[in-house]
Each structure stands twice: as C-alpha cells, then as structure tokens.
Design an enzyme around this catalytic site. Sequence first.
Site, PDB file in Angstrom:
ATOM      1  N   CYS A 119      23.300   8.027  26.402  1.00  0.00           N
ATOM      2  CA  CYS A 119      21.814   8.509  26.657  1.00  0.00           C
ATOM      3  C   CYS A 119      21.738  10.194  27.380  1.00  0.00           C
ATOM      4  CB  CYS A 119      20.986   7.966  27.507  1.00  0.00           C
ATOM      5  SG  CYS A 119      20.887   6.087  26.732  1.00  0.00           S
ATOM      6  N   HIS A 260      15.072   9.990  30.783  1.00  0.00           N
ATOM      7  CA  HIS A 260      15.413   9.610  29.805  1.00  0.00           C
ATOM      8  C   HIS A 260      14.624   8.758  29.650  1.00  0.00           C
ATOM      9  CE1 HIS A 260      17.366   7.874  27.276  1.00  0.00           C
ATOM     10  NE2 HIS A 260      18.436   6.383  27.641  1.00  0.00           N
ATOM     11  N   ASN A 290      14.166   3.755  22.626  1.00  0.00           N
ATOM     12  CA  ASN A 290      14.775   4.997  23.145  1.00  0.00           C
ATOM     13  C   ASN A 290      16.075   5.086  21.712  1.00  0.00           C
ATOM     14  OD1 ASN A 290      17.302   5.704  24.833  1.00  0.00           O
ATOM     15  ND2 ASN A 290      17.746   3.376  25.682  1.00  0.00           N
TER      16      ASN A 290
END
Length: 340
Positions: A119, A260, A290
């Site tokens: 990520c 994020h 996500n």
Amino acid sequence: MSQTKQVYASFRSIGAYVPEKILTNADLEKMVDTTDEWIVKRTGIKERHIAEKDEVTSDMGAKAADLAIKRSGIAKEDIDLVLCATVTPDYFNMPSTACIISNKLGINNVQAFDISAACSGFVYLLSIAKAFIESGMKKNVLVIGAEKFSSIVDYTDRSTCILFGDGAGAAIISATESKEEAFIDLHASADGAYADFLVTPAPGAVHPASQQVIDEGLNFVQMKGNETFKLAVKTLTKDVKEILQKNNIHSEDIPHFIPHQANYRIIKAVGDALKMRKDQVVLTVGKYGNTSAASIPMAINDIWESGRLQHGDLMLLDTFGGGLTWASALLPFAGKANIK
Ligand code: UT7
C-alpha cells in the site's frame, strides 16, 4: 564558469481508473458470513470495484496513465522513466507491469520497472521519481499505482474479502526550477520484522507453484488484521506529526490530508490525533475499499475531478502497508486545476 541550476521534482497531473463492476456489501452478505452493518461499522466500506476476468493490472494502469499524461500537457515522447507500484502484477516474476504498461501506451525505449511496497507503493514511487529528477538523470517520470487485488483475495475468507478492491492511479512528476512547485519533504521506511502481518505466501521462491499451494490457498492474501490496525494507527500518527513538525507546518494549514484508504477507523484516529477538520480529510474508502498502491492516487484524482484540488494546494500523503512499509509526503499540487 557556468553553474547548473538546481532542479526539483513537481507533481504535474493525476489520473485514475476504476473498473465498472461493483461488489456491494449486500453481494458479500450472500458470499460469506458477514453483514453490511459489520463492514460499515468496522471499516467504513460500502462497495468496491472489481475488474473483469480479462481486465488485468496493466490495463487499468495504462488507462490511468493515459489520463495523467493528457492532463499534464507533456508529450508522451518526453517521458523518460515509467514506474509501477503493484503487488498484483500481470506476471509475478517477469516481465514487469511497468514494461507492459509502457508498451500499451506506446512509450518505448525508456527505463521501466516495478516496485513492491504494497500500500505504500505510490509514495515510495514519489521518492524514487524525486531522486531521479533532482539528480538530473530524468525529467518526466510517469508513476503508476495499479492493483487487481481481487486476483489474490480468497472470496471465502470474510476477514479479507470485504476489504479490497481493484483500480489504478497515475501521475506525472516533472523537473522544475520553481521552489514553489517542488516536493517539500518525503519520508519512506520499512520494518521487515512484521513481514508476516500481511503476506501472500505463494507463488514465490518459498512456495513455488504446486498442488499444495492451491490446496492450502497459499496464493491468497493473509492478514493479521487487528495487529496491523493497531500498528497502522500508531505509525501513521507518528510519521505525520514528525513530517509536519520538521517542516514547521501546522495541521490546520493542510487543505488536503490524503491518507491510504484501508479503513475509515484508522483514518479517523489519525485525523483526530492531528486535530484535522472533516473537510481536510480525503475519504474514498467507502466507495473503493482498499486498493493498495492505487489508493492514494485514486483519492488525489477524486479531489482533482471534483474541482477541489487547486494549483499550489498543499497535499499531505500518509500510507502504511505490507512489508511492513510506511511513508508520508508533503507536496504542492503543481498541475492545472480541473475548471468546469
Ligand atoms: O492496507 C494495508 C494495511 N491494512 C490495514 O491497515 C487493515 C487493518 N485492519 C483492519 O482494518 C481491521 O483489523 C479489520 C477490518 C480487518 C478487522 O476489524 P477488527 O475490528 O480488527 O476485527 P477483529 O479482526 O478483531 O475481529 C473481531 C471479530 C472476530 O470475531 P470474534 O473472534 O470476536 O468472535 C472476527 O471473526 O469480528 C469477526 N469478523 C467478522 N465478522 C463479520 C472478522 N471479519 C468479519 C466480517 N464480518 N467480515
């Protein structure tokens, strides 16, 4: 004696792509033992986009990149480096997804490679682009975060399948002599002691492809969710506080805090610790889930497309992911605003 002018890296443009198909919480209720209420309460996620079977990471990356190039005003012939961050590459070993995207875009004979930082991948790429540009080695770098996370998700595992989505985001990072347009600061770090918090065990050198890999589902992402959650809140808060303090910038002066997008509760905890107002915090986790390395550029694209991101606006990026890796960046948006 002629003096070489100092050049800086600047964030010129943004683009993103999301696949059409939507997987809602109601859909997931039919697939695993979960509820819309649980998912929304624990994660803030309502839906995520899922790529078609024949739509792969490089397809999404190329579409996002094409938009970023068009919006930058820079000719694709002037791009001299193509970088892709992904943990769901078209091929796990070779060729790199960056090579495939370059070819799809008709950008040939330039350096191209992938990085693996989960990520944190997009912010890691910004640090690489900055180093290449400020050393004078490259002038226009195409950076892409692209993920087909659905290709490594086990849709019978309720602890992970509710979280992830597919998508891509891309940006053009260019050399500038203007200090006002330059990246202000960037911090990227990692700690492999927590490697088992987020892992896709196979295929790889540890577990090459085999019947056992398939039987045991080792090709799917595994996560120690709660442990990752706690460490994410702690690390992200510390990281962001440090970068702001170091640069003598107060959190209330940041128009766009772009964390994020893993879990609304993580974002809220970090935002609250920084005393951020609601309007400062960019939130897309509800509609995209996500999307790993694509999450930050997709979120930047969202505020650009809605007309909220203006030329010169300060962005604070903050991310955390498998590795474990984490990174933060302070930079102005040096591109043109989306005037409707
Ligand atoms: O992007 C990279 C970084 N990733 C992250 O930052 C993700 C971090 N982690 C998280 O977002 C959260 O930990 C999760 C959303 C994954 C899980 O939330 P949690 O509040 O940490 O829940 P938990 O794992 O502690 O599980 C609590 C309960 C368990 O049941 P018991 O043992 O208390 O009976 C789970 O089995 O919730 C259960 N559970 C579910 N229940 C309904 C886990 N997943 C689900 C589900 N639906 N989908």
